[in-house]
Scaffold this motif. Structure first.
Motif, PDB file in Angstrom:
ATOM      1  N   CYS A 282       0.866  -1.178   0.000  1.00 31.48           N
ATOM      2  CA  CYS A 282       0.000   0.000   0.000  1.00 31.48           C
ATOM      3  C   CYS A 282       0.907   1.233   0.000  1.00 31.48           C
ATOM      4  N   ILE A 283       0.351   2.353  -0.367  1.00 30.84           N
ATOM      5  CA  ILE A 283       1.133   3.581  -0.466  1.00 30.84           C
ATOM      6  C   ILE A 283       1.706   3.936   0.909  1.00 30.84           C
ATOM      7  N   ARG A 284       2.936   4.390   0.917  1.00 36.05           N
ATOM      8  CA  ARG A 284       3.599   4.744   2.179  1.00 36.05           C
ATOM      9  C   ARG A 284       4.005   6.207   2.161  1.00 36.05           C
ATOM     10  N   GLU A 285       4.083   6.770   3.341  1.00 38.35           N
ATOM     11  CA  GLU A 285       4.448   8.177   3.463  1.00 38.35           C
ATOM     12  C   GLU A 285       5.837   8.420   2.871  1.00 38.35           C
ATOM     13  N   GLY A 286       5.935   9.435   2.067  1.00 38.28           N
ATOM     14  CA  GLY A 286       7.205   9.815   1.476  1.00 38.28           C
ATOM     15  C   GLY A 286       7.477   9.223   0.107  1.00 38.28           C
ATOM     16  N   TRP A 287       6.740   8.183  -0.274  1.00 38.74           N
ATOM     17  CA  TRP A 287       6.997   7.538  -1.553  1.00 38.74           C
ATOM     18  C   TRP A 287       6.734   8.455  -2.739  1.00 38.74           C
ATOM     19  N   LEU A 288       5.619   9.175  -2.716  1.00 40.41           N
ATOM     20  CA  LEU A 288       5.282  10.023  -3.858  1.00 40.41           C
ATOM     21  C   LEU A 288       6.296  11.144  -4.024  1.00 40.41           C
TER      22      LEU A 288
END
Length: 104
Positions: free
Chosen positions: A15-21
């Motif tokens: 799942c999307i994680r903080e900082g990835w984008l």
């Protein structure tokens, strides 16, 4: 009627994680072929499956576009986000990303 292709896999179960984008748009803005080199794992400082997941989420949120010859490039939306909120700190940016994910 236009057919819509849905893709329900590709995020390697992450799942999307903080900082990835933020990490992803910065890497793509510096080098459009970042994901061609070992899936971008070295440049992003993550494992290869996580790098694939970051690529997936960047595309899912409409921040990048796949280009066959050059790899990945920032979309117009991605360029706007990089300029206006490069670290995804503003609540408005998160809401726009959420809406984009829901409708695209």
């Amino acid at each position: 009627m236009e057919k819509i292709k849905y893709k329900l896999k590709g995020h390697e179960t992450f799942c999307i994680r903080e900082g990835w984008l933020a990490k992803g748009i910065h890497a793509v803005s510096e080098d459009s072929s970042v994901f061609k080199k070992n899936y971008g794992a070295d440049a992003l400082g993550v494992g290869s499956n996580m790098a694939k997941a970051i690529r997936y989420w960047l595309k899912a949120f409409g921040l990048t576009e796949e280009k066959s010859k050059t790899g990945v490039q920032l979309s117009e939306f991605g360029k706007l986000v990089l300029e206006a909120d490069p670290y995804f700190e503003k609540l408005l940016t998160l809401w726009i990303l959420h809406i984009h994910l829901c409708f695209h």
